[in-house]
Design a protein around this motif. Sequence first.
Motif, PDB file in Angstrom:
ATOM      1  N   ARG A   8       0.818  -1.210   0.000  1.00 25.35           N
ATOM      2  CA  ARG A   8       0.000   0.000   0.000  1.00 25.35           C
ATOM      3  C   ARG A   8       0.855   1.264   0.000  1.00 25.35           C
ATOM      4  O   ARG A   8       0.656   2.151  -0.812  1.00 25.35           O
ATOM      5  N   CYS A   9       1.835   1.344   0.908  1.00 28.17           N
ATOM      6  CA  CYS A   9       2.635   2.580   1.016  1.00 28.17           C
ATOM      7  C   CYS A   9       4.071   2.406   0.533  1.00 28.17           C
ATOM      8  O   CYS A   9       4.843   3.364   0.539  1.00 28.17           O
ATOM      9  N   ASN A  10       4.437   1.209   0.124  1.00 29.45           N
ATOM     10  CA  ASN A  10       5.764   0.886  -0.414  1.00 29.45           C
ATOM     11  C   ASN A  10       6.909   1.032   0.590  1.00 29.45           C
ATOM     12  O   ASN A  10       8.066   1.094   0.191  1.00 29.45           O
ATOM     13  N   CYS A  11       6.609   1.066   1.886  1.00 26.98           N
ATOM     14  CA  CYS A  11       7.710   1.124   2.850  1.00 26.98           C
ATOM     15  C   CYS A  11       8.335  -0.268   2.975  1.00 26.98           C
ATOM     16  O   CYS A  11       7.671  -1.283   2.796  1.00 26.98           O
ATOM     17  N   GLU A  12       9.624  -0.291   3.255  1.00 23.65           N
ATOM     18  CA  GLU A  12      10.342  -1.552   3.364  1.00 23.65           C
ATOM     19  C   GLU A  12      10.054  -2.176   4.731  1.00 23.65           C
ATOM     20  O   GLU A  12      10.058  -1.491   5.756  1.00 23.65           O
ATOM     21  N   LEU A  13       9.796  -3.481   4.751  1.00 24.27           N
ATOM     22  CA  LEU A  13       9.501  -4.208   5.981  1.00 24.27           C
ATOM     23  C   LEU A  13      10.656  -5.145   6.295  1.00 24.27           C
ATOM     24  O   LEU A  13      11.002  -6.005   5.493  1.00 24.27           O
ATOM     25  N   THR A  14      11.257  -4.958   7.459  1.00 26.04           N
ATOM     26  CA  THR A  14      12.357  -5.813   7.891  1.00 26.04           C
ATOM     27  C   THR A  14      11.759  -7.026   8.599  1.00 26.04           C
ATOM     28  O   THR A  14      11.040  -6.867   9.600  1.00 26.04           O
ATOM     29  N   PRO A  15      12.026  -8.247   8.107  1.00 23.93           N
ATOM     30  CA  PRO A  15      11.365  -9.441   8.642  1.00 23.93           C
ATOM     31  C   PRO A  15      11.484  -9.632  10.153  1.00 23.93           C
ATOM     32  O   PRO A  15      10.528 -10.022  10.799  1.00 23.93           O
ATOM     33  N   ASN A  16      12.620  -9.353  10.768  1.00 23.88           N
ATOM     34  CA  ASN A  16      12.792  -9.600  12.200  1.00 23.88           C
ATOM     35  C   ASN A  16      12.410  -8.413  13.070  1.00 23.88           C
ATOM     36  O   ASN A  16      12.346  -8.540  14.285  1.00 23.88           O
ATOM     37  N   GLU A  17      12.147  -7.257  12.461  1.00 18.21           N
ATOM     38  CA  GLU A  17      11.865  -6.054  13.240  1.00 18.21           C
ATOM     39  C   GLU A  17      10.427  -5.556  13.073  1.00 18.21           C
ATOM     40  O   GLU A  17       9.807  -5.118  14.031  1.00 18.21           O
ATOM     41  N   ASP A  18       9.909  -5.600  11.873  1.00 14.94           N
ATOM     42  CA  ASP A  18       8.584  -5.042  11.588  1.00 14.94           C
ATOM     43  C   ASP A  18       7.530  -6.143  11.560  1.00 14.94           C
ATOM     44  O   ASP A  18       7.773  -7.247  11.084  1.00 14.94           O
ATOM     45  N   LEU A  19       6.351  -5.790  12.068  1.00 17.22           N
ATOM     46  CA  LEU A  19       5.224  -6.702  11.979  1.00 17.22           C
ATOM     47  C   LEU A  19       4.623  -6.559  10.588  1.00 17.22           C
ATOM     48  O   LEU A  19       4.361  -5.450  10.118  1.00 17.22           O
ATOM     49  N   ARG A  20       4.466  -7.663   9.910  1.00 23.57           N
ATOM     50  CA  ARG A  20       3.953  -7.670   8.539  1.00 23.57           C
ATOM     51  C   ARG A  20       2.641  -8.431   8.527  1.00 23.57           C
ATOM     52  O   ARG A  20       2.512  -9.494   9.116  1.00 23.57           O
ATOM     53  N   TYR A  21       1.639  -7.887   7.846  1.00 19.81           N
ATOM     54  CA  TYR A  21       0.341  -8.524   7.725  1.00 19.81           C
ATOM     55  C   TYR A  21       0.161  -8.998   6.288  1.00 19.81           C
ATOM     56  O   TYR A  21       0.501  -8.294   5.346  1.00 19.81           O
TER      57      TYR A  21
END
Length: 102
Positions: A8-21
Amino acid sequence: MIHYTCDRCNCELTPNEDLRYSVQVEIKAVFDTPTDFVEDVDTDHLLELNEILERLGDDESDAIGEDVYQRRRYDLCSGCFRQYQKNPLGREHSLSFGFSAN
């Protein structure tokens, strides 16, 4: 390392730090049978289906397939997921006026 980005917003998601849905959307065409429909007992449905499939070319069958069924998957960050939860269909919010009962 696997790279994830919010769809949706194209921000980068770090697998071990950010919660990803992960949001999965399944779209199906619905074909309702008319209430006054009377089935012909002598109809060979397999033969009819075979004739329809023979008439369809590869290009046409792909286009019809997407009109009938689609499955999509999106990765969202926490902020975009909260927005999705509030308004999953993306409807425009109309202004509502609250009038007192004078």
